[in-house]
Design a protein around this motif. Structure first.
Motif, mmCIF file in Angstrom:
data_model
loop_
_atom_site.group_PDB
_atom_site.id
_atom_site.type_symbol
_atom_site.label_atom_id
_atom_site.label_comp_id
_atom_site.label_asym_id
_atom_site.label_seq_id
_atom_site.Cartn_x
_atom_site.Cartn_y
_atom_site.Cartn_z
ATOM 1 N N ARG A 39 1.288 0.217 1.255
ATOM 2 C CA ARG A 39 0.874 -0.630 2.440
ATOM 3 C C ARG A 39 2.024 0.118 3.714
ATOM 4 O O ARG A 39 3.041 0.172 3.424
ATOM 5 C CB ARG A 39 1.727 -1.971 2.432
ATOM 6 N N ASP A 85 -0.660 7.241 2.560
ATOM 7 C CA ASP A 85 -1.150 5.748 2.049
ATOM 8 C C ASP A 85 -2.343 5.564 1.429
ATOM 9 O O ASP A 85 -2.769 4.316 0.948
ATOM 10 C CB ASP A 85 -0.866 4.721 3.331
ATOM 11 N N MET A 133 -4.679 -3.841 5.681
ATOM 12 C CA MET A 133 -3.647 -3.093 4.804
ATOM 13 C C MET A 133 -2.371 -3.765 4.856
ATOM 14 O O MET A 133 -1.559 -3.444 3.846
ATOM 15 C CB MET A 133 -3.548 -1.692 5.540
ATOM 16 N N ASN A 134 -1.947 -4.780 5.708
ATOM 17 C CA ASN A 134 -0.931 -5.509 5.421
ATOM 18 C C ASN A 134 -1.266 -6.666 4.444
ATOM 19 O O ASN A 134 -1.917 -7.390 4.390
ATOM 20 C CB ASN A 134 -0.257 -6.265 6.661
ATOM 21 N N ASP A 135 -0.012 -6.823 3.679
ATOM 22 C CA ASP A 135 -0.023 -7.983 2.330
ATOM 23 C C ASP A 135 0.391 -9.195 3.188
ATOM 24 O O ASP A 135 1.346 -9.843 2.950
ATOM 25 C CB ASP A 135 0.761 -7.784 1.226
ATOM 26 N N PRO A 193 -6.414 -9.264 2.346
ATOM 27 C CA PRO A 193 -5.735 -7.953 2.512
ATOM 28 C C PRO A 193 -6.541 -7.051 1.617
ATOM 29 O O PRO A 193 -6.684 -7.451 0.464
ATOM 30 C CB PRO A 193 -4.278 -7.985 2.341
#
Length: 339
Positions: free
Chosen positions: A16, A25, A58-60, A67
């Motif tokens: 992430r 990533d 892409m962020n949790d 996501p």
């Protein structure tokens, strides 16, 4: 009939990102192509879309879309040719739009794909000008921002897939003045000379608020926000009484690790009775037929122009996405697996 593919390359998110994403990533991996089940189709991807909203996935964090999962293929808009079908509504050889991009081959339920006609418009158009970005522009301007003839309109990120269409639709629908901001002098020239904006400025060339006031001395009635931050602050200052803003994106903050200080002038919203409304294209699916009919006619007549930035090769998918975040695209950024 040639044998169906058994393996497919696909892009996975493997970490992430904190701030700006890096190539580390992501990983390009080979996976087995699943069997085509009842009611499913197998599609060979010809083009897939990279879009700014994907950075948020892409962020949790809990958001309007789940996501991306780590070590799983990412998703996004794609167009391609049907190689196998176990559903009566879609035949082998048809072209479809679907949501399982970032991979060479996709197996999915036929009901999650939409047939597209390459004779009406190039396939890539269904990812941009006639696709999700186009409907975002159309619905955001006409429904969310309640555009009416005679309005003065300011669009940030105006050389992108959404912004360039917003400005042109506003002109076609009778805007009194259309102003755009972009990140290079070349893009500014394109907005005025190619897309018919009345004025445009390079936000890197000086204070955004000052440049907007010079470009719109009589103020603006509508702001279409793709950038947030200092652009939103500038727009609030320039909006006339009862002005409306459609808040579509805030790309200036997508990779920020600290909160943005702007806008610092939100108190103006009260005195000017402004309306700032968030925009999600998924709320406006009912407009799709009207949108395609009206915009495809403008494209055929040459009244609405669009640009695409194509990056060739599956292996360059992540580089295309990172380039989009850096503003290297003009119009829609597309990864093409053709040729």
């Amino acid at each position: 009939m040639s044998a169906l593919p058994t393996t497919s390359r696909e892009w996975h998110l493997v970490a992430r990102p904190h701030g700006w994403p890096t190539p580390e990533d992501f990983a390009l991996r080979e996976a087995a192509v699943p069997e085509v089940g009842e009611g499913q189709i197998l599609v060979r991807t010809q083009h897939f879309s990279v879009d700014p909203y994907m950075r948020g996935r892409m962020n949790d964090v809990k958001s309007y879309v789940p996501p991306f999962q780590l070590d799983q293929p990412m998703e996004g808009g794609a167009v391609g040719e049907v190689l196998a079908s176990r559903d009566d509504s879609i035949a082998v050889g048809d072209h479809v739009l679907h949501g399982l991009g970032w991979r060479e081959y996709a197996v999915l339920d036929a009901k999650r794909a939409a047939k597209v006609d390459p004779s009406l418009a190039p396939l890539t158009a269904y990812l941009g000008v006639l696709g999700m970005p186009g409907l975002t522009a159309y619905a955001g301007l006409l429904e969310v921002a309640s555009f009416k003839e005679g309005d003065a309109v300011f669009v940030s990120g105006a050389a992108g897939a959404v912004g360039s269409e917003v400005g042109q639709i506003a002109k076609l629908k009778g805007a009194s003045r259309v102003i755009g901001s972009a990140g290079s002098d070349e893009k500014v020239k394109l907005l005025v000379e190619e897309y018919g904006f009345d004025a445009a400025f390079n936000y890197k060339n000086g204070d955004v608020g000052k440049q907007l006031k010079e470009a719109a001395p009589d103020g603006i009635d509508v702001y279409f926000d793709n950038v947030g931050g200092d652009h939103l602050e500038a727009a609030i200052s320039s909006l006339n009484v009862h002005g409306r803003a459609a808040i579509c994106g805030m790309i200036s903050m997508y990779n920020a690790t600290e909160p943005s200080p702007a806008p610092r002038n939100l108190a103006m919203v009260i005195g000017k009775r402004l309306r700032l409304q968030g925009l999600l294209v998924s709320d406006h699916a009912a407009l799709q037929p009207q949108f395609v009919e009206e915009v495809s006619a403008w494209i055929r007549s040459g009244e609405l122009k669009y640009s695409e930035t194509k990056v060739s090769g599956m292996e360059n998918g992540v580089e295309a996405f990172l380039g989009l975040l850096r503003g290297e695209n003009t119009g829609k950024m597309i990864v093409s697996l053709e040729g």
